[in-house]
Design an enzyme around this catalytic site. Structure first.
Site, PDB file in Angstrom:
ATOM      1  N   HIS A   1       0.831  -1.208   0.000  1.00  0.00           N
ATOM      2  CA  HIS A   1       0.000   0.000   0.000  1.00  0.00           C
ATOM      3  C   HIS A   1       0.870   1.263   0.000  1.00  0.00           C
ATOM      4  O   HIS A   1       2.039   1.248   0.401  1.00  0.00           O
ATOM      5  CB  HIS A   1      -0.911   0.015   1.233  1.00  0.00           C
ATOM      6  CG  HIS A   1      -0.165   0.029   2.538  1.00  0.00           C
ATOM      7  ND1 HIS A   1       0.368   1.172   3.098  1.00  0.00           N
ATOM      8  CD2 HIS A   1       0.152  -0.974   3.385  1.00  0.00           C
ATOM      9  CE1 HIS A   1       0.974   0.886   4.223  1.00  0.00           C
ATOM     10  NE2 HIS A   1       0.864  -0.412   4.432  1.00  0.00           N
TER      11      HIS A   1
ATOM     12  N   GLU B   1      -2.629  -6.939   7.482  1.00  0.00           N
ATOM     13  CA  GLU B   1      -1.405  -6.604   8.218  1.00  0.00           C
ATOM     14  C   GLU B   1      -1.254  -7.519   9.429  1.00  0.00           C
ATOM     15  O   GLU B   1      -2.230  -8.086   9.933  1.00  0.00           O
ATOM     16  CB  GLU B   1      -1.476  -5.136   8.660  1.00  0.00           C
ATOM     17  CG  GLU B   1      -0.345  -4.651   9.565  1.00  0.00           C
ATOM     18  CD  GLU B   1       0.987  -4.585   8.848  1.00  0.00           C
ATOM     19  OE1 GLU B   1       1.568  -5.676   8.618  1.00  0.00           O
ATOM     20  OE2 GLU B   1       1.446  -3.477   8.537  1.00  0.00           O
TER      21      GLU B   1
END
Length: 219
Positions: free
Chosen positions: A12, A92
């Site tokens: 990201h 994550e």
């Protein structure tokens, strides 16, 4: 089996948590947004990736975090060419819920000493836990290749640690090899390319911050 020609792993863009670690005390990790720089990084990545995909169909998997969704949306891919799915197993590493900055900094120091793969955050996961769920995702991904009409490209929008663990699982790297590698930068990617021998290779290595220890066992 229709294996894709390329599997792109994209981290990201820059998020507010990358520039201010106190934000974790006020906002959930999964809700953190991209910064203006992060959106620009994702747009730049999109221009490059559109040239790579060259109008071909794409099967995309996106971590359920806001910053990964925003990164995907900023790529500017043709929706008519993309089949996209949210994939929670690509999230994550969990570090707990509301995070105390000083406590997290202490735990990160402990992790550096103990090892990123094995150290488990007090209310979260170890790298080994992420490795296991990435492995479960890979089993699903391989089953998807049984579709004879599978797109020739796979795009995975995820997080730096998850990218390294994906490659560790795919290429059977040792723990020591994983520990020696650095995360890619924000909006940076790596590509697994299908060779004429039917095997995948990484287009370029991850940066290495140290030489891996050797215990006499190879990946």
């Amino acid at each position: 089996m229709a294996r894709p020609r390329r599997i792109v792993l994209l981290r990201h863009g820059e998020s507010v948590g990358n520039v201010d670690d106190t934000v974790y005390e006020r906002e959930p990790d999964h809700a953190l947004a991209l910064t203006a720089k992060g959106r620009s990084q994702a747009e730049d990545a999109g221009r490059a990736l559109r040239a790579v995909f060259d109008g071909e169909r794409i099967s995309a998997y996106v971590s359920p975090y806001r910053r990964t969704h925003q990164t995907f949306q900023s790529l500017g891919l043709d929706p008519a060419k993309v089949r996209v799915r949210e994939e929670p197993r690509l999230r994550e590493q969990d570090w707990g819920n509301w995070q105390d900055r000083d406590d997290v900094r202490r735990q990160k120091a402990y992790r550096d000493a103990y090892g990123h793969f094995f150290y488990r955050f007090a209310q979260g996961e170890s790298g080994a836990d992420v490795y296991d769920r990435v492995g479960a995702f890979l089993e699903s991904l391989w089953r998807s290749f049984e579709d004879p009409h599978h797109p020739p490209n796979v795009l995975i929008v995820t997080h730096g640690l998850t990218m390294r663990l994906f490659c560790m699982r795919w290429f059977h790297w040792t723990v020591a090899e994983f520990e020696s590698l650095s995360n890619p930068d924000n909006a940076e990617w790596r590509t697994l390319l299908l060779g004429p021998d039917g095997r995948y290779s990484l287009d370029r290595p991850f940066d290495r911050w140290c030489e891996p220890e050797s215990y006499g066992v190879t990946g």
